[in-house]
Design a protein around this motif. Structure first.
Motif, PDB file in Angstrom:
ATOM      1  N   LEU A  65      84.892 -44.440   3.948  1.00 19.85           N
ATOM      2  CA  LEU A  65      83.823 -43.446   3.996  1.00 19.85           C
ATOM      3  C   LEU A  65      83.708 -42.667   2.688  1.00 19.85           C
ATOM      4  O   LEU A  65      82.602 -42.345   2.246  1.00 19.85           O
ATOM      5  CB  LEU A  65      84.049 -42.496   5.169  1.00 19.85           C
ATOM      6  N   VAL A  66      84.818 -42.367   2.055  1.00 20.02           N
ATOM      7  CA  VAL A  66      84.786 -41.677   0.761  1.00 20.02           C
ATOM      8  C   VAL A  66      84.126 -42.566  -0.289  1.00 20.02           C
ATOM      9  O   VAL A  66      83.296 -42.094  -1.084  1.00 20.02           O
ATOM     10  CB  VAL A  66      86.220 -41.264   0.336  1.00 20.02           C
ATOM     11  N   LEU A  68      81.928 -44.928   0.271  1.00 22.12           N
ATOM     12  CA  LEU A  68      80.499 -44.987   0.574  1.00 22.12           C
ATOM     13  C   LEU A  68      79.780 -43.727   0.115  1.00 22.12           C
ATOM     14  O   LEU A  68      78.678 -43.779  -0.424  1.00 22.12           O
ATOM     15  CB  LEU A  68      80.296 -45.166   2.080  1.00 22.12           C
ATOM     16  N   ARG A  69      80.402 -42.561   0.338  1.00 25.03           N
ATOM     17  CA  ARG A  69      79.771 -41.312  -0.074  1.00 25.03           C
ATOM     18  C   ARG A  69      79.619 -41.257  -1.597  1.00 25.03           C
ATOM     19  O   ARG A  69      78.617 -40.757  -2.105  1.00 25.03           O
ATOM     20  CB  ARG A  69      80.602 -40.137   0.420  1.00 25.03           C
ATOM     21  N   GLN A  70      80.586 -41.749  -2.331  1.00 26.71           N
ATOM     22  CA  GLN A  70      80.490 -41.747  -3.784  1.00 26.71           C
ATOM     23  C   GLN A  70      79.454 -42.733  -4.277  1.00 26.71           C
ATOM     24  O   GLN A  70      78.831 -42.537  -5.318  1.00 26.71           O
ATOM     25  CB  GLN A  70      81.849 -42.060  -4.400  1.00 26.71           C
ATOM     26  N   LEU A  72      76.618 -43.655  -2.628  1.00 24.01           N
ATOM     27  CA  LEU A  72      75.248 -43.279  -2.255  1.00 24.01           C
ATOM     28  C   LEU A  72      74.771 -42.119  -3.118  1.00 24.01           C
ATOM     29  O   LEU A  72      75.534 -41.202  -3.421  1.00 24.01           O
ATOM     30  CB  LEU A  72      75.192 -42.907  -0.773  1.00 24.01           C
TER      31      LEU A  72
END
Length: 74
Positions: A65-66, A68-70, A72
């Motif tokens: 998830l980290v 993916l957040r970076q 996007l």
């Protein structure tokens, strides 16, 4: 300028008689062998207990998830 048309070199083979309602499918030998080999290799990697290590307390889903957040842009 019109494109030249191509004619087939040999006439198509006549259709072979089949049973009504049946579909004839012929696959090469590797169409079944390669997925089977890949499944066996991946299954052996998953089931090998010698490579099992204790988790260091980090949650792998959180790492994904980290990442993916970076990735996007928001």
């Amino acid at each position: 300028m019109p494109a030249p048309t191509h004619t087939p070199a040999a006439p198509a083979a006549p259709p072979t008689p089949q049973r009504p309602g049946r579909i004839k499918a012929e696959l090469p030998w590797w169409a079944l062998a390669l997925p089977t080999a890949a499944f066996v290799v991946l299954l052996s990697l998953v089931l090998d207990p010698a490579d099992a290590h204790a988790v260091s307390g980090r949650v792998p889903l959180l790492d994904v998830l980290v990442q993916l957040r970076q990735a996007l842009p928001f």
